[in-house]
Structures are given as structure tokens and as C-alpha cells.
Motif scaffolding. Sequence first.
Motif, PDB file in Angstrom:
ATOM      1  N   VAL A 255       0.817  -1.035  -0.036  1.00  0.00           N
ATOM      2  CA  VAL A 255       0.438  -0.133  -0.330  1.00  0.00           C
ATOM      3  C   VAL A 255       0.717   1.357   0.314  1.00  0.00           C
ATOM      4  N   ARG A 256       1.793   1.287   0.473  1.00  0.00           N
ATOM      5  CA  ARG A 256       2.602   2.158   1.336  1.00  0.00           C
ATOM      6  C   ARG A 256       3.893   2.343  -0.133  1.00  0.00           C
ATOM      7  N   GLY A 257       4.429   0.594  -0.716  1.00  0.00           N
ATOM      8  CA  GLY A 257       4.954   1.305  -1.948  1.00  0.00           C
ATOM      9  C   GLY A 257       6.200   0.827  -0.734  1.00  0.00           C
ATOM     10  N   LYS A 258       6.446   0.913   0.591  1.00  0.00           N
ATOM     11  CA  LYS A 258       7.686   0.745   0.778  1.00  0.00           C
ATOM     12  C   LYS A 258       8.118  -0.672   1.878  1.00  0.00           C
ATOM     13  N   TYR A 259       8.925  -0.645   2.470  1.00  0.00           N
ATOM     14  CA  TYR A 259       9.461  -2.071   3.444  1.00  0.00           C
ATOM     15  C   TYR A 259       9.580  -1.533   4.748  1.00  0.00           C
ATOM     16  N   ASN A 260       8.645  -1.709   5.531  1.00  0.00           N
ATOM     17  CA  ASN A 260       7.916  -0.835   7.211  1.00  0.00           C
ATOM     18  C   ASN A 260       9.820  -1.321   7.909  1.00  0.00           C
ATOM     19  N   TYR A 261      10.185   0.010   8.523  1.00  0.00           N
ATOM     20  CA  TYR A 261      11.170   0.429   8.630  1.00  0.00           C
ATOM     21  C   TYR A 261      11.158  -0.768   9.895  1.00  0.00           C
ATOM     22  N   LEU A 262      11.031  -1.560  11.002  1.00  0.00           N
ATOM     23  CA  LEU A 262      11.257  -2.576  11.669  1.00  0.00           C
ATOM     24  C   LEU A 262      11.287  -3.742  10.928  1.00  0.00           C
ATOM     25  N   PHE A 263      10.572  -4.031   9.812  1.00  0.00           N
ATOM     26  CA  PHE A 263      10.445  -5.397   9.038  1.00  0.00           C
ATOM     27  C   PHE A 263      12.573  -5.291   8.157  1.00  0.00           C
ATOM     28  N   GLU A 279      15.364   0.219  -9.103  1.00  0.00           N
ATOM     29  CA  GLU A 279      14.603   0.484  -9.910  1.00  0.00           C
ATOM     30  C   GLU A 279      13.012   0.385  -8.446  1.00  0.00           C
ATOM     31  N   ASP A 280      13.679  -0.927  -7.972  1.00  0.00           N
ATOM     32  CA  ASP A 280      12.511  -1.556  -6.607  1.00  0.00           C
ATOM     33  C   ASP A 280      11.906  -0.321  -6.843  1.00  0.00           C
ATOM     34  N   PHE A 281      11.969   0.157  -5.375  1.00  0.00           N
ATOM     35  CA  PHE A 281      11.090   0.800  -4.471  1.00  0.00           C
ATOM     36  C   PHE A 281      10.664   1.661  -5.455  1.00  0.00           C
ATOM     37  N   ASP A 282      10.512   2.061  -7.264  1.00  0.00           N
ATOM     38  CA  ASP A 282      10.186   3.109  -7.824  1.00  0.00           C
ATOM     39  C   ASP A 282       8.175   1.757  -8.551  1.00  0.00           C
ATOM     40  N   ILE A 283       8.135   1.226  -8.405  1.00  0.00           N
ATOM     41  CA  ILE A 283       7.972  -0.092  -9.543  1.00  0.00           C
ATOM     42  C   ILE A 283       6.949  -0.345  -8.079  1.00  0.00           C
ATOM     43  N   LEU A 284       7.194  -0.887  -6.660  1.00  0.00           N
ATOM     44  CA  LEU A 284       5.945  -0.892  -5.146  1.00  0.00           C
ATOM     45  C   LEU A 284       5.446   0.771  -5.113  1.00  0.00           C
ATOM     46  N   ALA A 285       6.099   1.754  -5.476  1.00  0.00           N
ATOM     47  CA  ALA A 285       5.357   3.145  -5.612  1.00  0.00           C
ATOM     48  C   ALA A 285       4.615   3.320  -6.449  1.00  0.00           C
ATOM     49  N   ALA A 286       4.504   2.499  -8.055  1.00  0.00           N
ATOM     50  CA  ALA A 286       3.986   2.457  -9.217  1.00  0.00           C
ATOM     51  C   ALA A 286       2.434   1.273  -9.004  1.00  0.00           C
ATOM     52  N   GLY A 287       2.819   1.428  -7.613  1.00  0.00           N
ATOM     53  CA  GLY A 287       1.524  -0.318  -7.714  1.00  0.00           C
ATOM     54  C   GLY A 287       1.066   0.434  -6.714  1.00  0.00           C
ATOM     55  N   LYS A 288      -0.422   1.335  -6.704  1.00  0.00           N
ATOM     56  CA  LYS A 288      -1.198   1.622  -5.006  1.00  0.00           C
ATOM     57  C   LYS A 288      -2.479   0.689  -5.235  1.00  0.00           C
ATOM     58  N   PRO A 289      -2.956   0.025  -4.541  1.00  0.00           N
ATOM     59  CA  PRO A 289      -4.361  -0.653  -4.964  1.00  0.00           C
ATOM     60  C   PRO A 289      -5.575   0.428  -4.001  1.00  0.00           C
ATOM     61  N   ASP A 290      -6.464  -0.150  -4.735  1.00  0.00           N
ATOM     62  CA  ASP A 290      -7.804   0.858  -4.704  1.00  0.00           C
ATOM     63  C   ASP A 290      -8.304   0.432  -3.538  1.00  0.00           C
ATOM     64  N   PHE A 291      -8.049  -0.657  -3.154  1.00  0.00           N
ATOM     65  CA  PHE A 291      -8.793  -1.328  -1.663  1.00  0.00           C
ATOM     66  C   PHE A 291      -7.808  -2.384  -1.432  1.00  0.00           C
ATOM     67  N   VAL A 292      -7.872  -2.769   0.236  1.00  0.00           N
ATOM     68  CA  VAL A 292      -6.810  -4.294   0.084  1.00  0.00           C
ATOM     69  C   VAL A 292      -8.157  -5.043   1.191  1.00  0.00           C
ATOM     70  N   ALA A 293      -8.081  -6.706   0.139  1.00  0.00           N
ATOM     71  CA  ALA A 293      -8.535  -7.494   1.497  1.00  0.00           C
ATOM     72  C   ALA A 293      -7.931  -8.099   2.585  1.00  0.00           C
ATOM     73  N   ILE A 294      -9.159  -8.720   2.964  1.00  0.00           N
ATOM     74  CA  ILE A 294      -8.280  -9.954   4.055  1.00  0.00           C
ATOM     75  C   ILE A 294      -8.748 -10.648   4.209  1.00  0.00           C
ATOM     76  N   ASN A 295      -8.191 -11.918   4.795  1.00  0.00           N
ATOM     77  CA  ASN A 295      -8.786 -13.636   5.022  1.00  0.00           C
ATOM     78  C   ASN A 295      -8.234 -13.205   6.752  1.00  0.00           C
ATOM     79  N   TYR A 296      -9.796 -13.665   6.956  1.00  0.00           N
ATOM     80  CA  TYR A 296      -9.181 -13.484   8.421  1.00  0.00           C
ATOM     81  C   TYR A 296     -10.426 -14.029   9.424  1.00  0.00           C
ATOM     82  N   TYR A 297      -9.314 -15.649  10.250  1.00  0.00           N
ATOM     83  CA  TYR A 297     -10.081 -16.659  10.811  1.00  0.00           C
ATOM     84  C   TYR A 297      -9.810 -16.616  12.515  1.00  0.00           C
ATOM     85  N   SER A 298      -8.465 -15.589  13.197  1.00  0.00           N
ATOM     86  CA  SER A 298      -8.581 -15.770  14.125  1.00  0.00           C
ATOM     87  C   SER A 298      -7.699 -15.045  14.855  1.00  0.00           C
TER      88      SER A 298
END
Length: 469
Positions: A255-263, A279-298
Motif C-alpha cells: 500500500v505504501r510502496g516501501k518496506y516497513n522500518y522494523l521489517f 528501480e524496485d522501489f519505484d515499481i512498488l510505489a507505482a502499484g498502489k491498490p484501490d482497496f485491501v482484502a483480508i482473510n481473517y480466521y483467528s
Amino acid sequence: MQYKQLEVFPNHFLWGASISAYQAEGAYQEDGKLPSIIDEYQHNEDVAGFEVASDFYHHYKEDILLFKELGLKAFRFSIAWTRIMGKNPEDKNQKGIDFYHRVIDECLKNGIEPIVTMYHFDLPYHLEEQGGWLNRKTIEHFVDYVNVLFTEYGDKINYWLTINEQNTMILHPGAIGLPKQGSLPTKKELFQMNHHVLLAQARAIALHHQLGLKGKIGPAINLTAMYQATAKPEDAIAAHNWETLRGWSFLDAAVRGKYNYLFEKYLNDRKIYPKIKAEDFDILAAGKPDFVAINYYSTATISASKNDGSDVSPRAGDQQIMLGEEGVYRAAENPYVDKTPYGWVVDPTGLRLTLRKLYDRYELPILITENGYGAPDTIDEEGKIQDTDRIHYLAKHITAIQEALTDGVDVIGYLPWSAIDVVSTHQGFNKRYGFIYVDRTDKELKTLKRIRKDSFYWYQKVIAQNGLD
Ligand code: BG6
């Protein structure tokens, strides 16, 4: 927050249900389908294989008619990459392409929104033989495949899901079977694969936007809030560690197109940082999603790592999924929640919390693409399947969604797992999730007849009245 009155579900709420290709379709060698890793990996011999599964490939019309009767507004299924593409990028398999046109058209004809997952664990085996996701070239193969999906189905699909549960693939690689040689990738390899999957996903999203296709596209992660086992500050840090590494690190990149600091810190400290091109961070930054889907069980409950070699242990009732990591976290018990017959924590309030945290973080619409109750359902003397525990599970989770909606979270749909009984990822046909029973067992194919469970009639009513009583 407790409210005097809960908001009602929005008018266009996507009440639906989900399946995936390899767990439902069967026909694993039919009409030009190539083998996937699922077909070639080793699985538990005591449970059903995926060769026939629920035979959705041959029953799709009958099944979609049942979904219509159930009242589904949306049906989520995955497309098998191995049915669409040949071994070379220029080879396409028309019979496979036609099959999904028929599935999509059948949904549309019956007033059901088809929601397509592009990739649900089933990498073509010939690509695995060339290194799989460890090989950067797999990204190009994925983009070729996605291009075909957009060309063929782009004017029919309103919701695309890129990769199903990238975090399960990377953190629990044994969950979908073992490679033939029996050894799983190392951690360093897994995070290199993760980077390539992130790039593949970002390229698919960017391509969707560049082509100006109708509809929306987003990732589908298995997300869960983490509880700290006690008020001990070290438990709080451990819960935050694992919530970040298990969930946010995947979604922040998407979503943010970058690696999380703690990760990043974790990867560097453990010397498992992947090779990343400029160039990878430009690729990540250029692919922002329109929504987020989640699978939740527990939800999971976490205590501080002891870091003495004892942090890792198998998940309750499941030797194939290991939990805990030295210096990161330990799995703990939660005395305040129930469990399914397979030992999965039942925690509807945890869904509300997960939705709130997710919406806090990205403020994107949320589609719940999986949630469900796995149990060994049986047919009684009257021919009924009385899956009361599943009804209770789903009802409590629907209430939690309604509470989250009332909190102000933008939830756009609920697609429980599963529309029809399918083969579990590694626990066979005895562990059923569907609204519709499929007459087969792990060992015996039987009639494959479809039988409506009690939950079918219950969910039908929920959808018809746009919510619970
Ligand atoms: C999700 C997967 O992790 O959980 C599905 O996306 C899977 O493919 C579902 O079937 C339930 O898990 P299991 O192991 O009970 O089949």
C-alpha cells in the motif's frame, strides 16, 4: 465503544462467498492444464488430493445456480495460471481461457459479481523448476499471465485480487505441501521470493491502472490483530513485533510502496535482506491498490521470546504450521476465546479490532475475502447437515463487522470461506467450510452430489434481509 444502535449494512454491501481453483476445480490434467506446484508437491497421504477436489470444473453451472439460490451478490474464485498459459509466454490455452469466460458469464447472467483472485498458491510447476519465485524472471511470466487476464476478462471484472495470502506463502511455506526433494526454502530465500512477489503484485496493479480498466484491484493478505499475553511490557513489544512482521510488513510494501522500518531492521539484523535493485522501489510505489482484502480466521496471543531455543512450537492440532521465533515472539494461550474442532481460535471481536487497525493505517476500503469455520460436517438420518456451530461463528463475525461499520470502518463486502465444500489446504475433505456439502470423503469420491447445509438457509436469509435479525 458501545453504541445505542448499530448502523445497517450499506445497500450495495457485497454479501458473497469464496473458493480457490486448486481446492475446488479438480480436472487437474484436463483441457491442456499444466501441472502446478500443488499437483507436484508431496501432501499428507491420509487426506484427499486435489485431483478431483469438488469437481467445480464440471459442476460450475449447477454450483453457480445454487449460489444464486443462496442469494450471493458476489462470488470469489481464483483463476489457475496453469489453465491459461502454456510453457512459453506466447502460448495460451484457449480451452482454459474459455472455461473462465463461462464461469464469469454464468455469474453475471445470475446477477452475481465475479471477484477474481489471480494467484492462489498454485505456481506453474515448470516455473518452479526454473527457481520459482526465487527467480526474478518469474515476475515477467506473471505479468504476461496478468496481461492475458486483463485482455480477456478486463471488461467484465469489477474486483481483482492479486496474490492470495502472500504472508502464508512466505511465513508458513509448508502449509501448501512439501517440495519433492522435501526441503523448504531458507529464510533468506523466502524473503527474496517475497520481494519478487511484491514486485509482481505492484506490476499487476500498475498495469491495471495504466490500461484504464474498469473496476478495482488490491492485495489479499491473511491479517489478524495480536494480543499481548499479559500487561508485561516485553509481551507488548513481542505482540507488536509479530503483528508487524506477520501482517503490516506485507501490506506496507503493497500500500505504501516501501518496506516497513522494523521489517527492514529485522531483515538486516538476521542477514536475510533480499537483493533489491535501485528501480524496485519505484515499481512498488507505482502499484498502489484501490482497496485491501483480508482473510481473517483467528487472533493470536503473544508473549515475549525467551530466546533460549524453545520459542518455536507447532500450532495447536497442526504439525505443519510452526509458530514462534527466537528473539521475536512466542505463541501463548488466550483463556478468553473458544476454538474450532481443529483448534483455531474463534474471536469475532478480534475481527472488529483487526478491521479498525487496518482502516486506521491505510484508510482504504476493505473487502473481507475469507472467514469461516472448518469442521467435520456429517449428514444425519434425515439427510440434513446441521452445522449450527458454523452458523453461530458466522453470525458473531457478521455482528463484529456491523460494529466495525458503526465505528466508521469502510467494509465493502464479506465473502466467507467457502461457498461450497473444498479440499482444505493440508487437512483434506474432512475439514469442511462450505454452505453446500459435497458428497465425497478423503478416500472415496462417492456421488459428488451437492446438498444444502443448514447454514445455506440461514445465510440466504441474512443476505435477503441485508444483515442479521
Ligand atoms: C486460507 C487460504 O489460508 O485459509 C485457503 O487462503 C484455505 O486456501 C483457508 O483453505 C482455510 O485453511 P485450511 O488449512 O483449513 O484449508
